[in-house]
Scaffold this active site. Structure first.
Site, mmCIF file in Angstrom:
data_model
loop_
_atom_site.group_PDB
_atom_site.id
_atom_site.type_symbol
_atom_site.label_atom_id
_atom_site.label_comp_id
_atom_site.label_asym_id
_atom_site.label_seq_id
_atom_site.Cartn_x
_atom_site.Cartn_y
_atom_site.Cartn_z
ATOM 1 N N ARG A 112 0.834 -1.207 0.000
ATOM 2 C CA ARG A 112 0.000 0.000 0.000
ATOM 3 C C ARG A 112 0.869 1.258 0.000
ATOM 4 O O ARG A 112 0.371 2.354 -0.238
ATOM 5 C CB ARG A 112 -0.948 -0.008 1.188
ATOM 6 C CG ARG A 112 -0.235 0.129 2.507
ATOM 7 C CD ARG A 112 -1.169 0.187 3.678
ATOM 8 N NE ARG A 112 -0.373 0.191 4.894
ATOM 9 C CZ ARG A 112 -0.844 0.056 6.109
ATOM 10 N NH1 ARG A 112 -2.132 -0.103 6.307
ATOM 11 N NH2 ARG A 112 -0.051 0.079 7.152
ATOM 12 N N ASP A 172 -3.884 -2.732 -1.217
ATOM 13 C CA ASP A 172 -4.223 -2.796 0.204
ATOM 14 C C ASP A 172 -4.805 -4.191 0.399
ATOM 15 O O ASP A 172 -5.872 -4.506 -0.139
ATOM 16 C CB ASP A 172 -5.256 -1.719 0.560
ATOM 17 C CG ASP A 172 -5.625 -1.769 2.047
ATOM 18 O OD1 ASP A 172 -5.486 -2.847 2.671
ATOM 19 O OD2 ASP A 172 -6.068 -0.745 2.569
ATOM 20 N N ASN A 178 2.812 -11.541 3.128
ATOM 21 C CA ASN A 178 3.753 -11.032 4.134
ATOM 22 C C ASN A 178 3.277 -9.742 4.789
ATOM 23 O O ASN A 178 3.656 -9.463 5.929
ATOM 24 C CB ASN A 178 5.115 -10.808 3.437
ATOM 25 C CG ASN A 178 6.031 -9.919 4.240
ATOM 26 O OD1 ASN A 178 6.614 -10.340 5.233
ATOM 27 N ND2 ASN A 178 6.142 -8.650 3.834
ATOM 28 N N TYR A 236 -2.445 -9.197 17.839
ATOM 29 C CA TYR A 236 -1.402 -9.699 16.932
ATOM 30 C C TYR A 236 -1.254 -11.212 17.061
ATOM 31 O O TYR A 236 -1.220 -11.926 16.060
ATOM 32 C CB TYR A 236 -0.082 -8.995 17.248
ATOM 33 C CG TYR A 236 1.047 -9.331 16.306
ATOM 34 C CD1 TYR A 236 1.088 -8.779 15.022
ATOM 35 C CD2 TYR A 236 2.073 -10.190 16.682
ATOM 36 C CE1 TYR A 236 2.131 -9.080 14.150
ATOM 37 C CE2 TYR A 236 3.112 -10.492 15.819
ATOM 38 C CZ TYR A 236 3.140 -9.929 14.558
ATOM 39 O OH TYR A 236 4.172 -10.230 13.695
ATOM 40 N N LYS A 290 -1.892 -14.053 14.163
ATOM 41 C CA LYS A 290 -0.844 -14.932 13.635
ATOM 42 C C LYS A 290 -1.168 -16.405 13.883
ATOM 43 O O LYS A 290 -0.777 -17.283 13.115
ATOM 44 C CB LYS A 290 0.513 -14.539 14.229
ATOM 45 C CG LYS A 290 0.987 -13.155 13.771
ATOM 46 C CD LYS A 290 1.110 -13.064 12.252
ATOM 47 C CE LYS A 290 1.746 -11.776 11.789
ATOM 48 N NZ LYS A 290 1.909 -11.707 10.321
ATOM 49 N N THR A 329 13.639 -4.916 11.589
ATOM 50 C CA THR A 329 12.905 -4.264 10.493
ATOM 51 C C THR A 329 12.238 -2.999 11.046
ATOM 52 O O THR A 329 12.181 -2.815 12.271
ATOM 53 C CB THR A 329 11.771 -5.168 9.940
ATOM 54 O OG1 THR A 329 10.750 -5.277 10.949
ATOM 55 C CG2 THR A 329 12.242 -6.549 9.544
ATOM 56 N N PRO A 330 11.665 -2.172 10.166
ATOM 57 C CA PRO A 330 10.936 -0.989 10.654
ATOM 58 C C PRO A 330 9.796 -1.356 11.620
ATOM 59 O O PRO A 330 9.475 -0.579 12.526
ATOM 60 C CB PRO A 330 10.402 -0.359 9.360
ATOM 61 C CG PRO A 330 11.435 -0.731 8.336
ATOM 62 C CD PRO A 330 11.864 -2.129 8.699
HETATM 63 N N1 LIG Z 1 9.930 -7.883 12.243
HETATM 64 C C1 LIG Z 1 9.624 -8.828 13.092
HETATM 65 O O1 LIG Z 1 10.213 -8.926 14.192
HETATM 66 C C2 LIG Z 1 8.547 -9.835 12.754
HETATM 67 C C3 LIG Z 1 8.431 -10.972 13.583
HETATM 68 C C4 LIG Z 1 7.461 -11.911 13.292
HETATM 69 C C5 LIG Z 1 6.633 -11.741 12.202
HETATM 70 N N2 LIG Z 1 6.759 -10.635 11.420
HETATM 71 C C6 LIG Z 1 5.828 -10.489 10.308
HETATM 72 O O2 LIG Z 1 6.549 -10.288 9.113
HETATM 73 C C7 LIG Z 1 5.764 -9.524 8.193
HETATM 74 C C8 LIG Z 1 6.603 -8.357 7.695
HETATM 75 O O3 LIG Z 1 6.941 -7.551 8.804
HETATM 76 P P1 LIG Z 1 8.139 -6.486 8.787
HETATM 77 O O4 LIG Z 1 8.808 -6.603 10.076
HETATM 78 O O5 LIG Z 1 8.882 -6.590 7.517
HETATM 79 O O6 LIG Z 1 7.266 -5.145 8.840
HETATM 80 P P2 LIG Z 1 7.407 -3.733 8.084
HETATM 81 O O7 LIG Z 1 6.528 -2.822 8.830
HETATM 82 O O8 LIG Z 1 8.844 -3.383 7.884
HETATM 83 O O9 LIG Z 1 6.791 -4.047 6.657
HETATM 84 C C9 LIG Z 1 5.430 -4.337 6.501
HETATM 85 C C10 LIG Z 1 5.009 -3.950 5.092
HETATM 86 O O10 LIG Z 1 3.627 -4.296 4.972
HETATM 87 C C11 LIG Z 1 2.961 -3.217 4.322
HETATM 88 N N3 LIG Z 1 1.541 -3.224 4.691
HETATM 89 C C12 LIG Z 1 0.994 -3.040 5.905
HETATM 90 N N4 LIG Z 1 -0.339 -3.064 5.814
HETATM 91 C C13 LIG Z 1 -0.640 -3.293 4.512
HETATM 92 C C14 LIG Z 1 -1.854 -3.437 3.781
HETATM 93 N N5 LIG Z 1 -3.061 -3.316 4.388
HETATM 94 N N6 LIG Z 1 -1.789 -3.680 2.464
HETATM 95 C C15 LIG Z 1 -0.592 -3.779 1.849
HETATM 96 N N7 LIG Z 1 0.592 -3.624 2.462
HETATM 97 C C16 LIG Z 1 0.552 -3.403 3.783
HETATM 98 C C17 LIG Z 1 3.676 -1.964 4.817
HETATM 99 O O11 LIG Z 1 3.440 -0.843 3.969
HETATM 100 C C18 LIG Z 1 5.123 -2.435 4.820
HETATM 101 O O12 LIG Z 1 5.733 -2.216 3.584
HETATM 102 C C19 LIG Z 1 4.511 -9.119 8.949
HETATM 103 O O13 LIG Z 1 3.454 -9.989 8.629
HETATM 104 C C20 LIG Z 1 4.924 -9.302 10.407
HETATM 105 O O14 LIG Z 1 3.825 -9.517 11.251
HETATM 106 C C21 LIG Z 1 7.691 -9.680 11.675
#
Ligand SMILES: NC(=O)c1ccc[n+]([C@@H]2O[C@H](COP(=O)([O-])OP(=O)(O)OC[C@H]3O[C@@H](n4cnc5c(N)ncnc54)[C@H](O)[C@@H]3O)[C@@H](O)[C@H]2O)c1
Length: 260
Positions: A46, A67, A94, A159, A163, A196-197
Protein backbone atom coordinates in the site's frame (compact mmCIF):
# COMPACT_ATOMS: atom_id res chain seq x y z
CA UNK A 1 25.52 -9.68 12.00
CA UNK A 2 25.56 -10.08 8.22
CA UNK A 3 24.54 -13.49 6.92
CA UNK A 4 25.87 -14.71 3.62
CA UNK A 5 23.68 -16.94 1.48
CA UNK A 6 25.08 -18.35 -1.74
CA UNK A 7 23.42 -16.77 -4.76
CA UNK A 8 23.37 -19.03 -7.81
CA UNK A 9 20.92 -16.94 -9.81
CA UNK A 10 19.00 -20.12 -10.73
CA UNK A 11 16.99 -21.39 -7.76
CA UNK A 12 13.85 -19.50 -8.85
CA UNK A 13 14.69 -19.14 -12.55
CA UNK A 14 11.51 -18.53 -14.55
CA UNK A 15 9.25 -18.29 -11.48
CA UNK A 16 6.71 -15.48 -11.27
CA UNK A 17 6.18 -14.31 -7.69
CA UNK A 18 3.77 -11.94 -5.98
CA UNK A 19 4.95 -10.63 -2.60
CA UNK A 20 2.79 -8.45 -0.36
CA UNK A 21 4.29 -5.90 2.00
CA UNK A 22 7.36 -5.98 -0.23
CA UNK A 23 8.13 -2.28 0.21
CA UNK A 24 9.84 -2.81 3.57
CA UNK A 25 11.53 -5.16 6.01
CA UNK A 26 11.09 -8.89 5.45
CA UNK A 27 9.08 -8.43 2.22
CA UNK A 28 11.79 -6.27 0.70
CA UNK A 29 14.45 -8.85 1.65
CA UNK A 30 12.39 -11.66 0.07
CA UNK A 31 11.80 -9.64 -3.12
CA UNK A 32 15.53 -8.94 -3.34
CA UNK A 33 16.57 -12.56 -2.74
CA UNK A 34 13.93 -14.02 -5.09
CA UNK A 35 14.92 -11.62 -7.89
CA UNK A 36 18.60 -12.47 -7.37
CA UNK A 37 17.68 -16.13 -7.92
CA UNK A 38 16.04 -15.43 -11.28
CA UNK A 39 12.38 -14.77 -10.37
CA UNK A 40 10.16 -12.00 -11.67
CA UNK A 41 8.60 -10.13 -8.77
CA UNK A 42 5.34 -8.25 -8.38
CA UNK A 43 6.18 -5.94 -5.47
CA UNK A 44 2.77 -5.37 -3.87
CA UNK A 45 2.24 -2.85 -1.09
CA UNK A 46 0.00 0.00 0.00
CA UNK A 47 3.11 2.20 0.30
CA UNK A 48 3.48 3.41 -3.29
CA UNK A 49 6.71 5.40 -2.97
CA UNK A 50 8.69 2.76 -1.04
CA UNK A 51 7.25 -0.06 -3.18
CA UNK A 52 8.29 1.65 -6.41
CA UNK A 53 11.78 2.17 -5.01
CA UNK A 54 12.13 -1.54 -4.15
CA UNK A 55 10.85 -2.60 -7.58
CA UNK A 56 13.37 -0.28 -9.22
CA UNK A 57 16.33 -1.58 -7.21
CA UNK A 58 15.75 -5.35 -7.39
CA UNK A 59 15.96 -5.40 -11.17
CA UNK A 60 13.44 -8.01 -12.22
CA UNK A 61 10.42 -6.45 -10.49
CA UNK A 62 7.52 -4.08 -10.90
CA UNK A 63 5.28 -2.35 -8.37
CA UNK A 64 1.60 -3.07 -7.84
CA UNK A 65 -0.47 -0.95 -5.50
CA UNK A 66 -2.45 -3.14 -3.10
CA UNK A 67 -4.22 -2.80 0.20
CA UNK A 68 -4.50 -6.44 1.25
CA UNK A 69 -7.73 -5.80 3.17
CA UNK A 70 -9.59 -4.89 -0.04
CA UNK A 71 -10.95 -7.85 -2.03
CA UNK A 72 -11.49 -5.89 -5.24
CA UNK A 73 -7.92 -4.63 -5.14
CA UNK A 74 -6.70 -8.23 -4.76
CA UNK A 75 -8.48 -9.42 -7.93
CA UNK A 76 -7.29 -6.39 -9.90
CA UNK A 77 -3.67 -6.67 -8.62
CA UNK A 78 -3.36 -10.42 -9.25
CA UNK A 79 -4.92 -10.02 -12.71
CA UNK A 80 -2.46 -7.25 -13.56
CA UNK A 81 0.49 -9.28 -12.23
CA UNK A 82 -0.46 -12.35 -14.27
CA UNK A 83 -0.92 -10.22 -17.39
CA UNK A 84 2.51 -8.67 -16.85
CA UNK A 85 4.39 -11.89 -15.95
CA UNK A 86 2.37 -14.40 -17.97
CA UNK A 87 1.71 -16.72 -15.00
CA UNK A 88 1.82 -16.98 -11.21
CA UNK A 89 4.01 -19.52 -9.39
CA UNK A 90 4.45 -18.10 -5.90
CA UNK A 91 2.40 -15.93 -3.53
CA UNK A 92 3.95 -14.61 -0.33
CA UNK A 93 1.38 -13.21 2.12
CA UNK A 94 3.75 -11.03 4.13
CA UNK A 95 2.01 -7.67 4.65
CA UNK A 96 1.29 -7.22 8.33
CA UNK A 97 0.78 -4.78 11.15
CA UNK A 98 1.40 -5.02 14.89
CA UNK A 99 -0.27 -3.53 17.95
CA UNK A 100 1.40 -3.78 21.35
CA UNK A 101 -1.39 -3.75 23.90
CA UNK A 102 -2.79 -5.98 26.62
CA UNK A 103 -6.08 -7.79 26.09
CA UNK A 104 -7.86 -5.32 28.40
CA UNK A 105 -6.47 -2.25 26.66
CA UNK A 106 -7.08 -3.50 23.11
CA UNK A 107 -10.03 -1.70 21.54
CA UNK A 108 -12.37 -3.49 19.19
CA UNK A 109 -11.28 -1.16 16.38
CA UNK A 110 -7.62 -2.08 16.96
CA UNK A 111 -8.47 -5.77 17.09
CA UNK A 112 -10.36 -5.50 13.82
CA UNK A 113 -7.62 -3.47 12.13
CA UNK A 114 -4.84 -5.94 13.01
CA UNK A 115 -6.95 -8.95 12.08
CA UNK A 116 -8.18 -7.38 8.85
CA UNK A 117 -4.62 -6.89 7.58
CA UNK A 118 -2.97 -10.02 9.00
CA UNK A 119 -5.78 -12.58 8.70
CA UNK A 120 -8.25 -11.27 6.13
CA UNK A 121 -5.38 -10.10 3.92
CA UNK A 122 -3.87 -13.60 4.00
CA UNK A 123 -7.26 -15.24 3.43
CA UNK A 124 -8.00 -13.02 0.42
CA UNK A 125 -4.52 -13.61 -1.00
CA UNK A 126 -4.86 -17.40 -0.78
CA UNK A 127 -8.42 -17.41 -2.12
CA UNK A 128 -7.73 -15.27 -5.17
CA UNK A 129 -4.24 -16.59 -6.01
CA UNK A 130 -5.27 -20.27 -6.07
CA UNK A 131 -6.96 -20.17 -9.52
CA UNK A 132 -3.88 -18.45 -10.99
CA UNK A 133 -1.50 -20.96 -9.35
CA UNK A 134 -3.67 -23.84 -10.59
CA UNK A 135 -3.58 -22.40 -14.12
CA UNK A 136 0.24 -22.53 -13.88
CA UNK A 137 0.07 -26.25 -13.01
CA UNK A 138 0.85 -25.67 -9.32
CA UNK A 139 2.94 -23.44 -7.13
CA UNK A 140 3.63 -22.26 -3.61
CA UNK A 141 1.94 -20.05 -1.05
CA UNK A 142 4.06 -18.80 1.83
CA UNK A 143 2.29 -17.13 4.72
CA UNK A 144 4.34 -15.03 7.12
CA UNK A 145 3.03 -15.73 10.61
CA UNK A 146 5.15 -15.26 13.76
CA UNK A 147 6.35 -17.07 16.87
CA UNK A 148 3.38 -15.16 18.35
CA UNK A 149 1.15 -17.56 16.41
CA UNK A 150 2.67 -20.52 18.25
CA UNK A 151 3.40 -19.36 21.80
CA UNK A 152 1.96 -16.74 24.15
CA UNK A 153 2.78 -13.13 23.29
CA UNK A 154 1.88 -11.01 26.31
CA UNK A 155 0.84 -7.43 25.43
CA UNK A 156 0.13 -8.44 21.84
CA UNK A 157 -3.39 -9.85 22.10
CA UNK A 158 -4.70 -8.94 18.64
CA UNK A 159 -1.40 -9.70 16.93
CA UNK A 160 -0.94 -13.16 18.47
CA UNK A 161 -4.55 -14.10 17.66
CA UNK A 162 -4.06 -12.96 14.07
CA UNK A 163 -0.84 -14.93 13.63
CA UNK A 164 -2.37 -18.05 15.20
CA UNK A 165 -5.17 -17.77 12.64
CA UNK A 166 -2.62 -17.52 9.82
CA UNK A 167 -0.93 -20.70 11.09
CA UNK A 168 -4.23 -22.64 11.12
CA UNK A 169 -5.38 -21.23 7.79
CA UNK A 170 -2.10 -22.30 6.20
CA UNK A 171 -2.55 -25.94 7.20
CA UNK A 172 -6.17 -25.97 6.06
CA UNK A 173 -5.35 -24.46 2.67
CA UNK A 174 -2.49 -26.96 2.25
CA UNK A 175 -4.66 -30.00 2.93
CA UNK A 176 -7.70 -28.80 0.97
CA UNK A 177 -5.53 -28.27 -2.08
CA UNK A 178 -3.61 -31.53 -1.65
CA UNK A 179 -6.90 -33.45 -1.42
CA UNK A 180 -8.11 -31.81 -4.62
CA UNK A 181 -4.95 -33.02 -6.35
CA UNK A 182 -3.56 -29.54 -6.84
CA UNK A 183 0.21 -29.30 -6.71
CA UNK A 184 -0.09 -26.05 -4.75
CA UNK A 185 1.90 -26.09 -1.51
CA UNK A 186 1.09 -23.80 1.42
CA UNK A 187 3.46 -23.28 4.36
CA UNK A 188 3.93 -20.76 7.15
CA UNK A 189 7.07 -19.04 8.45
CA UNK A 190 7.25 -18.00 12.10
CA UNK A 191 9.92 -15.38 12.76
CA UNK A 192 10.94 -14.17 16.21
CA UNK A 193 12.15 -10.54 16.52
CA UNK A 194 13.70 -9.36 13.25
CA UNK A 195 15.49 -6.11 12.62
CA UNK A 196 12.91 -4.26 10.49
CA UNK A 197 10.94 -0.99 10.65
CA UNK A 198 8.12 -2.94 12.40
CA UNK A 199 10.45 -3.88 15.25
CA UNK A 200 11.81 -0.32 15.38
CA UNK A 201 8.26 1.05 15.69
CA UNK A 202 7.55 -1.30 18.62
CA UNK A 203 10.77 -0.35 20.38
CA UNK A 204 10.09 3.36 19.82
CA UNK A 205 6.94 3.24 21.94
CA UNK A 206 8.67 2.28 25.20
CA UNK A 207 10.31 4.56 27.80
CA UNK A 208 13.74 2.90 27.71
CA UNK A 209 14.32 1.52 24.16
CA UNK A 210 17.86 0.22 24.82
CA UNK A 211 16.77 -1.76 27.86
CA UNK A 212 13.72 -3.05 25.98
CA UNK A 213 15.88 -4.14 23.02
CA UNK A 214 18.34 -6.04 25.16
CA UNK A 215 15.46 -7.55 27.15
CA UNK A 216 13.92 -8.86 23.91
CA UNK A 217 17.25 -10.20 22.69
CA UNK A 218 17.68 -11.95 26.03
CA UNK A 219 14.54 -14.01 25.35
CA UNK A 220 16.14 -15.48 22.21
CA UNK A 221 18.44 -18.44 23.01
CA UNK A 222 20.88 -17.42 20.27
CA UNK A 223 20.97 -13.96 21.89
CA UNK A 224 20.22 -11.64 18.99
CA UNK A 225 17.57 -10.32 16.62
CA UNK A 226 17.23 -11.98 13.22
CA UNK A 227 18.23 -10.29 9.97
CA UNK A 228 15.63 -10.04 7.16
CA UNK A 229 17.94 -11.95 4.79
CA UNK A 230 17.59 -14.99 7.06
CA UNK A 231 13.81 -15.10 6.56
CA UNK A 232 14.39 -14.53 2.84
CA UNK A 233 16.64 -17.61 2.72
CA UNK A 234 13.92 -19.77 4.28
CA UNK A 235 11.22 -18.35 2.00
CA UNK A 236 13.46 -18.92 -1.01
CA UNK A 237 13.67 -22.62 -0.16
CA UNK A 238 9.87 -22.87 0.27
CA UNK A 239 9.24 -21.04 -3.01
CA UNK A 240 11.66 -23.24 -4.93
CA UNK A 241 11.18 -26.73 -6.34
CA UNK A 242 13.62 -27.93 -3.65
CA UNK A 243 10.56 -27.87 -1.33
CA UNK A 244 8.20 -29.72 -3.69
CA UNK A 245 7.27 -32.31 -1.01
CA UNK A 246 6.74 -29.70 1.73
CA UNK A 247 3.20 -28.53 2.51
CA UNK A 248 1.10 -27.66 5.56
CA UNK A 249 4.26 -27.17 7.58
CA UNK A 250 5.28 -24.41 9.97
CA UNK A 251 8.85 -23.15 10.03
CA UNK A 252 10.09 -21.32 13.09
CA UNK A 253 13.05 -19.04 12.41
CA UNK A 254 13.63 -17.91 15.92
CA UNK A 255 17.09 -18.56 17.32
CA UNK A 256 15.57 -21.33 19.46
CA UNK A 257 12.76 -19.18 20.95
CA UNK A 258 9.92 -21.71 20.58
CA UNK A 259 12.12 -24.65 21.62
CA UNK A 260 13.15 -23.11 24.95
N1 LIG B 1 9.93 -7.88 12.24
C1 LIG B 1 9.62 -8.83 13.09
O1 LIG B 1 10.21 -8.93 14.19
C2 LIG B 1 8.55 -9.84 12.75
C3 LIG B 1 8.43 -10.97 13.58
C4 LIG B 1 7.46 -11.91 13.29
C5 LIG B 1 6.63 -11.74 12.20
N2 LIG B 1 6.76 -10.64 11.42
C6 LIG B 1 5.83 -10.49 10.31
O2 LIG B 1 6.55 -10.29 9.11
C7 LIG B 1 5.76 -9.52 8.19
C8 LIG B 1 6.60 -8.36 7.70
O3 LIG B 1 6.94 -7.55 8.80
P1 LIG B 1 8.14 -6.49 8.79
O4 LIG B 1 8.81 -6.60 10.08
O5 LIG B 1 8.88 -6.59 7.52
O6 LIG B 1 7.27 -5.15 8.84
P2 LIG B 1 7.41 -3.73 8.08
O7 LIG B 1 6.53 -2.82 8.83
O8 LIG B 1 8.84 -3.38 7.88
O9 LIG B 1 6.79 -4.05 6.66
C9 LIG B 1 5.43 -4.34 6.50
C10 LIG B 1 5.01 -3.95 5.09
O10 LIG B 1 3.63 -4.30 4.97
C11 LIG B 1 2.96 -3.22 4.32
N3 LIG B 1 1.54 -3.22 4.69
C12 LIG B 1 0.99 -3.04 5.90
N4 LIG B 1 -0.34 -3.06 5.81
C13 LIG B 1 -0.64 -3.29 4.51
C14 LIG B 1 -1.85 -3.44 3.78
N5 LIG B 1 -3.06 -3.32 4.39
N6 LIG B 1 -1.79 -3.68 2.46
C15 LIG B 1 -0.59 -3.78 1.85
N7 LIG B 1 0.59 -3.62 2.46
C16 LIG B 1 0.55 -3.40 3.78
C17 LIG B 1 3.68 -1.96 4.82
O11 LIG B 1 3.44 -0.84 3.97
C18 LIG B 1 5.12 -2.44 4.82
O12 LIG B 1 5.73 -2.22 3.58
C19 LIG B 1 4.51 -9.12 8.95
O13 LIG B 1 3.45 -9.99 8.63
C20 LIG B 1 4.92 -9.30 10.41
O14 LIG B 1 3.83 -9.52 11.25
C21 LIG B 1 7.69 -9.68 11.68
Amino acid sequence: MTQSVEVTGRRLAGKCCFITGAASGLGKAMATAFAAEGAQIAVADRDVEAGRAVAATIGNGFFISLDVTDETQWTVALGAAVRAMGRLDVLVNNAGVVASRSIEDTTLDEWRFVNSVNVEGTFLGCKHAIPHLRASGGGAIINISSVAGITAAPMMAAYSASKGAVRALTKTVAIELARKGDQIRCNSIHPVFFQTPMLDSMVATVRDPDRFRSGLQGTVPLGRFGQPEEVAAMALYLASDEAKFVTGAEFAIDGGFTAA
